[in-house]
Design a protein around this motif. Structure first.
Motif, PDB file in Angstrom:
ATOM      1  N   VAL A 179     -12.806  23.820 -30.037  1.00 27.70           N
ATOM      2  CA  VAL A 179     -12.162  24.957 -30.696  1.00 27.70           C
ATOM      3  C   VAL A 179     -12.962  25.400 -31.922  1.00 27.70           C
ATOM      4  CG1 VAL A 179     -10.135  25.646 -32.040  1.00 27.70           C
ATOM      5  CG2 VAL A 179      -9.842  24.475 -29.844  1.00 27.70           C
ATOM      6  N   GLU A 180     -13.415  24.467 -32.730  1.00 29.55           N
ATOM      7  CA  GLU A 180     -14.208  24.819 -33.914  1.00 29.55           C
ATOM      8  C   GLU A 180     -15.525  25.461 -33.507  1.00 29.55           C
ATOM      9  OE1 GLU A 180     -13.357  24.831 -37.149  1.00 29.55           O
ATOM     10  OE2 GLU A 180     -11.391  24.440 -36.240  1.00 29.55           O
ATOM     11  N   GLY A 216      -8.629  21.342 -19.241  1.00 31.06           N
ATOM     12  CA  GLY A 216      -8.601  22.647 -19.896  1.00 31.06           C
ATOM     13  C   GLY A 216      -7.281  22.999 -20.543  1.00 31.06           C
ATOM     14  N   TYR A 217      -6.182  22.461 -20.021  1.00 30.13           N
ATOM     15  CA  TYR A 217      -4.871  22.805 -20.568  1.00 30.13           C
ATOM     16  C   TYR A 217      -4.764  22.434 -22.047  1.00 30.13           C
ATOM     17  CZ  TYR A 217       0.046  22.185 -21.762  1.00 30.13           C
ATOM     18  OH  TYR A 217       1.246  22.205 -22.411  1.00 30.13           O
ATOM     19  N   GLY A 218      -5.134  21.202 -22.382  1.00 29.49           N
ATOM     20  CA  GLY A 218      -5.059  20.767 -23.773  1.00 29.49           C
ATOM     21  C   GLY A 218      -5.943  21.597 -24.679  1.00 29.49           C
ATOM     22  N   LEU A 219      -7.085  22.010 -24.165  1.00 32.28           N
ATOM     23  CA  LEU A 219      -8.000  22.850 -24.935  1.00 32.28           C
ATOM     24  C   LEU A 219      -7.368  24.209 -25.222  1.00 32.28           C
ATOM     25  CD1 LEU A 219     -10.771  23.493 -26.158  1.00 32.28           C
ATOM     26  CD2 LEU A 219     -11.537  24.128 -23.857  1.00 32.28           C
ATOM     27  N   VAL A 220      -6.734  24.808 -24.233  1.00 30.50           N
ATOM     28  CA  VAL A 220      -6.089  26.116 -24.418  1.00 30.50           C
ATOM     29  C   VAL A 220      -4.964  26.014 -25.444  1.00 30.50           C
ATOM     30  CG1 VAL A 220      -4.755  27.936 -23.300  1.00 30.50           C
ATOM     31  CG2 VAL A 220      -6.729  26.943 -22.129  1.00 30.50           C
ATOM     32  N   VAL A 221      -4.178  24.949 -25.369  1.00 30.25           N
ATOM     33  CA  VAL A 221      -3.096  24.746 -26.339  1.00 30.25           C
ATOM     34  C   VAL A 221      -3.665  24.659 -27.757  1.00 30.25           C
ATOM     35  CG1 VAL A 221      -1.309  23.144 -27.125  1.00 30.25           C
ATOM     36  CG2 VAL A 221      -1.541  23.655 -24.695  1.00 30.25           C
ATOM     37  N   ALA A 222      -4.735  23.883 -27.913  1.00 26.31           N
ATOM     38  CA  ALA A 222      -5.358  23.724 -29.228  1.00 26.31           C
ATOM     39  C   ALA A 222      -5.945  25.042 -29.723  1.00 26.31           C
ATOM     40  CB  ALA A 222      -6.436  22.653 -29.173  1.00 26.31           C
ATOM     41  N   GLY A 226      -5.611  29.897 -33.323  1.00 23.44           N
ATOM     42  CA  GLY A 226      -5.905  31.320 -33.378  1.00 23.44           C
ATOM     43  C   GLY A 226      -7.237  31.706 -32.786  1.00 23.44           C
ATOM     44  N   VAL A 227      -7.801  30.844 -31.934  1.00 22.29           N
ATOM     45  CA  VAL A 227      -9.083  31.131 -31.275  1.00 22.29           C
ATOM     46  C   VAL A 227      -8.808  31.827 -29.939  1.00 22.29           C
ATOM     47  CG1 VAL A 227     -11.101  30.098 -30.167  1.00 22.29           C
ATOM     48  CG2 VAL A 227     -10.308  29.257 -32.383  1.00 22.29           C
ATOM     49  N   THR A 228      -9.521  32.888 -29.674  1.00 21.20           N
ATOM     50  CA  THR A 228      -9.313  33.678 -28.460  1.00 21.20           C
ATOM     51  C   THR A 228      -9.698  32.891 -27.207  1.00 21.20           C
ATOM     52  OG1 THR A 228      -9.710  35.749 -29.627  1.00 21.20           O
ATOM     53  CG2 THR A 228      -9.964  35.790 -27.236  1.00 21.20           C
ATOM     54  N   VAL A 229      -8.844  32.983 -26.183  1.00 20.19           N
ATOM     55  CA  VAL A 229      -9.128  32.394 -24.875  1.00 20.19           C
ATOM     56  C   VAL A 229      -9.057  33.505 -23.841  1.00 20.19           C
ATOM     57  CG1 VAL A 229      -8.441  30.697 -23.140  1.00 20.19           C
ATOM     58  CG2 VAL A 229      -8.087  30.205 -25.570  1.00 20.19           C
TER      59      VAL A 229
END
Length: 273
Positions: free
Chosen positions: A68-69, A91-97, A102-105
């Motif tokens: 995310v960073e 990928g699910y945990g990454l999308v939640v994070a 506030g990072v665009t997915v």
């Protein structure tokens, strides 16, 4: 941003032009298996060699914050071995994070074994539920299937070749021998096969051994015809617990097969006494 990109589930011809362009432009790729991604780059004749790092079930929790960073300053392309990331894949945990930070997915859509199997199964497609992989242990698998015995929607499962025969036998016990189903094997590949029929026939066939990537599609349960008076009572019980009458009537109608409108009117008449 973070870009979730669907990859072919078998046939490389299903790789979209957007996927190829994204691979050509990527500087960083988070891959379920970096070796699989390297083979994909070679097979698609992608000359770019982005920085690859692993993001899989065993390290996603620890690496999500790092990814995310990273995505705050550059695009990160996320790939699973086949199909869409997050769907029975990392990928699910990454999308939640990312959402929390506030990072665009965004998504590059593409092949999905779930909807591909559903489409060719010959079973109702208007409403369905995806159940992923069943538990490995016999008792837990039986419990999971028992909980789905009254599910009215078409059900889609993933299963391993080594467990498909046992799972189909357990489905017979939970859903009944005659429940319609389809076993979809090696979808989009050279030896693609779709076997349709009652669960008992599919279980007998699978007992001889089945190879490849497997998706099982099972028809939903027929609505149980509860007496109308009992259905109205159930609606009243639900409203008594705080559920709105309209929603209660819809829920009971789905479970019993009675008309939602008639249940609503009957329960309203009782209420107005």
């Amino acid at each position: 941003m973070i870009i979730l990109a669907a990859t072919p589930i078998g046939n490389l011809g299903d790789a979209s032009r957007r996927l190829v362009a994204a691979l050509e432009a990527a500087t960083v790729v988070a891959a379920e298996d970096t070796r699989t991604t390297q083979r994909l780059l070679q097979a698609l004749d992608v000359g770019n060699r982005p920085r690859l790092f692993a993001l899989h079930d065993h390290n996603e929790k620890e690496r999500a914050a790092e990814v995310v960073e990273l995505a705050r300053t550059e695009d990160v392309l996320v790939l699973s071995d086949a199909g869409m990331p997050t769907v029975s894949d990392p990928g699910y945990g990454l999308v939640v994070a990312a959402a929390a930070a506030g990072v665009t997915v965004t998504v590059i859509p593409g092949p999905s074994a779930v909807v591909t199997a559903l489409a060719v199964s010959g079973l109702p497609t208007d409403r369905f539920t995806f159940e992923g992989f069943l538990p490995r242990k016999d008792g837990e698998r039986a419990d999971a299937l028992a909980a789905l015995s009254a599910e009215p929607r078409t059900m889609v499962f993933f299963e391993a070749p080594s467990r498909i025969a046992a799972s189909l036998r357990d489905m017979c016990r939970a859903f009944g021998d005659d429940r319609p189903a389809a076993v979809c094997r090696e979808l989009t590949k050279l030896h693609e096969q779709v076997r349709r029929g009652p669960l008992v026939e599919l279980a007998d066939w699978a007992a001889e051994g089945v190879r490849g990537e497997i998706v099982v599609v099972v028809g939903g349960a027929a609505p149980r015809r509860t007496p109308f008076a009992d259905a109205v009572t159930h609606v009243r019980e639900l409203t008594g617990s705080g559920i709105r009458l309209k929603e209660a009537a819809a829920e009971v109608a789905e479970a019993t097969g009675h008309s939602r409108r008639e249940l609503y009117q009957a329960a309203l008449a009782v209420k107005n006494g």
